[in-house]
Design an enzyme around this catalytic site. Sequence first.
Site, short mmCIF file in Angstrom:
data_model
loop_
_atom_site.label_atom_id
_atom_site.label_comp_id
_atom_site.label_asym_id
_atom_site.label_seq_id
_atom_site.Cartn_x
_atom_site.Cartn_y
_atom_site.Cartn_z
N CYS A 1 -8.22 -2.24 5.26
CA CYS A 1 -6.86 -1.97 4.77
C CYS A 1 -6.37 -0.60 5.24
O CYS A 1 -6.74 0.43 4.67
CB CYS A 1 -6.85 -2.04 3.24
SG CYS A 1 -5.22 -1.69 2.55
N CYS B 1 -4.17 1.18 2.59
CA CYS B 1 -4.91 1.83 1.50
C CYS B 1 -5.63 3.08 1.98
O CYS B 1 -5.63 4.10 1.31
CB CYS B 1 -5.98 0.89 0.92
SG CYS B 1 -5.52 -0.83 0.81
N ASP B 2 -6.27 3.00 3.15
CA ASP B 2 -7.22 4.06 3.54
C ASP B 2 -6.72 4.97 4.67
O ASP B 2 -7.32 6.02 4.91
CB ASP B 2 -8.55 3.41 3.97
CG ASP B 2 -9.18 2.65 2.82
OD1 ASP B 2 -8.98 3.08 1.67
OD2 ASP B 2 -9.84 1.62 3.06
#
Length: 323
Positions: A139, A142-143
């Site tokens: 992701c 997200c990261d």
Amino acid sequence: MENKIYDIIIVGGGPGGFTAGQYASRAGLKVLLIGGGSTVSQVTITDLVENYPGIPEPVNGFELIERFRKQAEKFGLETVSEDVASITKKQLGETGGWEVKTNSNTYQSLSIIIATGASWRKLGIPGEETFLGRGVSNCATCDGPFYKNREVVVIGGGDTAIQEAIYLTKFASKVTIVHRRDRLRATGVLRDRAFSNDRIDFAWNSVPEEILGDDFVTGIKIKDLKPPGDSRVIEADGAFVFIGLVPNTNTIRGLVNLDDNGYIIVDSDMKTSESGIFACGDCIQKLLRQIVTASGDGATAAFSAQLYVEELKGEAYGNFSAD
Ligand code: NAP
């Protein structure tokens, strides 16, 4: 324990599930959508969606799904976030129906729509599991922000890999795309953007052999598929793996026919091999997996389920007769 009998239970809270929920609720049916308790639709972790018709400005995936949900709930769709454990046949008074058990409840319905989507495929190489959450990710949204001014590797050559690699260049100083061929599978516009992005580098004809690290990822060992087939290490702080999908169909294995890859086989009306069970979205066997195709499938599945339920209840509209 819930005693209400729904007309339709939809399993899955992505574009297919919410579109089916909207159409079926708007048709006046009693509909429950069970979204994943411990999983989310892949769209919700997509940074920007720019190819959904009617929305010319790129929209965040999470925001788009929220709009799907609100629109469906406006027409009366009920939703819960729970993990479905089993779906079994159940006699409900005069008619046949289904019992759906989740981690916390049991629900009953006359019909089912499966819209469980798909999950990221794994490489299955040493280091992938070990460093998951410590440099290995599926992701970018997200990261990505953790990799400001650092170097990362993206594995894969499809739409997801290229779109996410481009997103990662907002943070990372260098993104190396490792792909097993000498050309990309991704669509033209994404290819052009990647080729013209000076933070993106390519390792062509290469496959990852191992993800290396100590506490966190420090690099990725790749093998050249062209002779002499040497291996080398790309030093990187992160490895983002986007090598395609596997359908989320384990719960319904044995209930409906699946193809060799585990995708649900449906006809053009989204009917599965089991009467009363319909399916839509990324979990079905089809050519193109997009938000727009999942939505289209969802509308069709809802209408098919509506006709099925009306027939079951003796409420079918039927053909005109002057008698
Ligand atoms: P995909 O299209 O199946 O691409 C997977 C990529 O990973 C391919 O390039 C494949 O190589 C490579 N790959 C597969 N297994 C591998 C392995 N074991 N080792 C190394 N490489 C491997 O998957 P996706 O990109 O996730 O896309 C899934 C679906 O979502 C597609 O239908 C796509 O169009 C859609 N999607 C659309 C958008 C958009 O419209 N903006 C964005 C994201 C996804 P090969 O090419 O050699 O097979």
